[in-house]
Design a protein around this motif. Structure first.
Motif, PDB file in Angstrom:
ATOM      1  N   UNK A 173       0.831  -1.188   0.000  1.00  9.45           N
ATOM      2  CA  UNK A 173       0.000   0.000   0.000  1.00  9.45           C
ATOM      3  C   UNK A 173       0.872   1.247   0.000  1.00  9.45           C
ATOM      4  N   UNK A 174       0.352   2.304  -0.578  1.00 12.77           N
ATOM      5  CA  UNK A 174       1.078   3.562  -0.663  1.00 12.77           C
ATOM      6  C   UNK A 174       0.060   4.707  -0.659  1.00 12.77           C
ATOM      7  N   UNK A 175       0.406   5.803  -0.058  1.00 13.13           N
ATOM      8  CA  UNK A 175      -0.317   7.069  -0.176  1.00 13.13           C
ATOM      9  C   UNK A 175      -1.806   6.995   0.132  1.00 13.13           C
ATOM     10  N   UNK A 176      -2.205   6.677   1.365  1.00 13.50           N
ATOM     11  CA  UNK A 176      -3.633   6.708   1.688  1.00 13.50           C
ATOM     12  C   UNK A 176      -4.155   8.139   1.659  1.00 13.50           C
ATOM     13  N   UNK A 177      -5.415   8.289   1.322  1.00 13.95           N
ATOM     14  CA  UNK A 177      -6.044   9.597   1.238  1.00 13.95           C
ATOM     15  C   UNK A 177      -7.531   9.412   1.526  1.00 13.95           C
ATOM     16  N   UNK A 178      -8.159  10.401   2.141  1.00 12.28           N
ATOM     17  CA  UNK A 178      -9.585  10.306   2.431  1.00 12.28           C
ATOM     18  C   UNK A 178     -10.423  10.651   1.216  1.00 12.28           C
ATOM     19  N   UNK A 179     -11.612  10.046   1.133  1.00 14.34           N
ATOM     20  CA  UNK A 179     -12.599  10.453   0.128  1.00 14.34           C
ATOM     21  C   UNK A 179     -13.063  11.859   0.481  1.00 14.34           C
ATOM     22  N   UNK A 180     -13.758  12.502  -0.436  1.00  7.57           N
ATOM     23  CA  UNK A 180     -14.191  13.885  -0.225  1.00  7.57           C
ATOM     24  C   UNK A 180     -15.065  14.046   1.014  1.00  7.57           C
ATOM     25  N   UNK A 181     -15.910  13.069   1.292  1.00  6.21           N
ATOM     26  CA  UNK A 181     -16.799  13.167   2.451  1.00  6.21           C
ATOM     27  C   UNK A 181     -16.172  12.629   3.737  1.00  6.21           C
ATOM     28  N   UNK A 182     -14.959  12.077   3.634  1.00  5.07           N
ATOM     29  CA  UNK A 182     -14.267  11.558   4.807  1.00  5.07           C
ATOM     30  C   UNK A 182     -14.730  10.203   5.272  1.00  5.07           C
ATOM     31  N   UNK A 183     -15.665   9.571   4.549  1.00  7.71           N
ATOM     32  CA  UNK A 183     -16.208   8.280   4.962  1.00  7.71           C
ATOM     33  C   UNK A 183     -15.370   7.092   4.518  1.00  7.71           C
ATOM     34  N   UNK A 184     -14.510   7.307   3.533  1.00  9.06           N
ATOM     35  CA  UNK A 184     -13.670   6.211   3.040  1.00  9.06           C
ATOM     36  C   UNK A 184     -12.209   6.647   2.975  1.00  9.06           C
ATOM     37  N   UNK A 185     -11.329   5.663   3.049  1.00  7.37           N
ATOM     38  CA  UNK A 185      -9.910   5.889   2.834  1.00  7.37           C
ATOM     39  C   UNK A 185      -9.565   5.236   1.506  1.00  7.37           C
ATOM     40  N   UNK A 186      -8.965   6.020   0.608  1.00 10.95           N
ATOM     41  CA  UNK A 186      -8.514   5.519  -0.688  1.00 10.95           C
ATOM     42  C   UNK A 186      -7.053   5.124  -0.535  1.00 10.95           C
ATOM     43  N   UNK A 187      -6.730   3.907  -0.925  1.00 14.05           N
ATOM     44  CA  UNK A 187      -5.366   3.428  -0.755  1.00 14.05           C
ATOM     45  C   UNK A 187      -4.802   2.988  -2.103  1.00 14.05           C
ATOM     46  N   UNK A 188      -3.749   3.658  -2.525  1.00 18.29           N
ATOM     47  CA  UNK A 188      -3.048   3.280  -3.748  1.00 18.29           C
ATOM     48  C   UNK A 188      -2.305   1.981  -3.483  1.00 18.29           C
ATOM     49  N   UNK A 189      -2.329   1.069  -4.445  1.00 12.65           N
ATOM     50  CA  UNK A 189      -1.632  -0.207  -4.261  1.00 12.65           C
ATOM     51  C   UNK A 189      -0.672  -0.469  -5.409  1.00 12.65           C
ATOM     52  N   UNK A 190       0.256  -1.324  -5.144  1.00 11.49           N
ATOM     53  CA  UNK A 190       1.194  -1.738  -6.184  1.00 11.49           C
ATOM     54  C   UNK A 190       0.639  -2.920  -6.965  1.00 11.49           C
ATOM     55  N   UNK A 191      -0.619  -3.268  -6.691  1.00 15.84           N
ATOM     56  CA  UNK A 191      -1.271  -4.372  -7.382  1.00 15.84           C
ATOM     57  C   UNK A 191      -2.157  -3.854  -8.516  1.00 15.84           C
ATOM     58  N   UNK A 192      -1.909  -2.594  -8.958  1.00 17.18           N
ATOM     59  CA  UNK A 192      -2.657  -1.966 -10.043  1.00 17.18           C
ATOM     60  C   UNK A 192      -4.136  -1.791  -9.703  1.00 17.18           C
ATOM     61  N   UNK A 193      -4.400  -1.506  -8.428  1.00 17.29           N
ATOM     62  CA  UNK A 193      -5.762  -1.235  -7.971  1.00 17.29           C
ATOM     63  C   UNK A 193      -5.746  -0.028  -7.049  1.00 17.29           C
ATOM     64  N   UNK A 194      -6.920   0.506  -6.831  1.00 19.77           N
ATOM     65  CA  UNK A 194      -7.129   1.525  -5.814  1.00 19.77           C
ATOM     66  C   UNK A 194      -8.154   0.920  -4.866  1.00 19.77           C
ATOM     67  N   UNK A 195      -7.747   0.664  -3.645  1.00 19.57           N
ATOM     68  CA  UNK A 195      -8.629   0.009  -2.685  1.00 19.57           C
ATOM     69  C   UNK A 195      -9.332   1.052  -1.826  1.00 19.57           C
ATOM     70  N   UNK A 196     -10.594   0.760  -1.510  1.00 16.71           N
ATOM     71  CA  UNK A 196     -11.414   1.653  -0.701  1.00 16.71           C
ATOM     72  C   UNK A 196     -11.770   0.948   0.608  1.00 16.71           C
ATOM     73  N   UNK A 197     -11.576   1.663   1.737  1.00 13.97           N
ATOM     74  CA  UNK A 197     -11.871   1.128   3.066  1.00 13.97           C
ATOM     75  C   UNK A 197     -12.784   2.091   3.806  1.00 13.97           C
ATOM     76  N   UNK A 198     -13.645   1.553   4.654  1.00 15.52           N
ATOM     77  CA  UNK A 198     -14.497   2.362   5.494  1.00 15.52           C
ATOM     78  C   UNK A 198     -13.603   3.079   6.517  1.00 15.52           C
ATOM     79  N   UNK A 199     -13.698   4.398   6.603  1.00 12.43           N
ATOM     80  CA  UNK A 199     -12.830   5.174   7.489  1.00 12.43           C
ATOM     81  C   UNK A 199     -13.158   4.959   8.963  1.00 12.43           C
ATOM     82  N   UNK A 200     -14.372   4.542   9.277  1.00 15.84           N
ATOM     83  CA  UNK A 200     -14.767   4.356  10.673  1.00 15.84           C
ATOM     84  C   UNK A 200     -14.260   3.049  11.256  1.00 15.84           C
ATOM     85  N   UNK A 201     -14.407   1.964  10.506  1.00 16.46           N
ATOM     86  CA  UNK A 201     -14.053   0.661  11.079  1.00 16.46           C
ATOM     87  C   UNK A 201     -12.969  -0.089  10.297  1.00 16.46           C
TER      88      UNK A 201
END
Length: 176
Positions: free
Chosen positions: A9-37
């Protein structure tokens, strides 16, 4: 929540509303995680190469991703495949910031401005070797560079500078 350890994983960043964390990956994907849990939400696939940086637009409708493969990709926040791609100077895209336009920094230290719709890019004239870019809600750009930080207006005028004894590689804004 435990994150898969075989993924880089590299360079996490919040979504505009702050509800998700966007995580850049070296697996050619952008993963999305719930920011609360921390629960995994989705993986955006179809990116060109290893993702080094990602940013959501303030309206939450699009995401920009900068890739090792020297490309910037701009796509709908709920995208999964067929993501359009724009090329810059042939070096890895190490940092992106999104607003009404997308800004990208390449490994060669160049700053580009990119139209969200057409992906037309233009080199943004700066006198420093840029390492990272962030954009404030008022449109002010902050550029981390090899000897400090440079703040620019949306039209490129220098607003202020800060010098450091070390290279600045990451930067962000804090709401007060």
């Amino acid at each position: 929540h435990v994150v898969q350890t075989e993924r880089f994983f590299r360079a996490p960043n919040f979504s505009a509303d702050g509800n998700e964390v966007l995580v850049a990956t070296w697996m050619e994907t952008l993963d999305r995680y719930d920011a609360r849990d921390g629960a995994f939400v989705a993986s955006i696939t179809g990116l060109y190469s290893q993702v080094w940086s990602a940013a959501a637009s303030p309206d939450g409708r699009m995401i920009a991703a900068g890739c090792l493969g020297a490309r910037v990709q701009v796509f709908a926040a709920n995208a999964s495949t067929e993501i359009p791609t724009g090329s810059l100077d042939g070096s890895a895209v190490v940092s992106v910031a999104a607003s009404t336009r997308v800004y990208a920094v390449t490994a060669l230290g160049a700053l580009y401005t990119i139209d969200r719709e057409t992906l037309e890019s233009k080199r943004f004239p700066i006198e420093v070797h840029a390492n990272a870019v962030r954009i404030a809600p008022d449109g002010t750009l902050a550029i981390a560079h090899n000897s400090g930080v440079l703040w620019l207006s949306a039209d490129g005028a220098v607003l202020r500078r800060a010098s450091t004894t070390a290279r600045a590689h990451h930067i962000g804004f804090v709401d007060r």
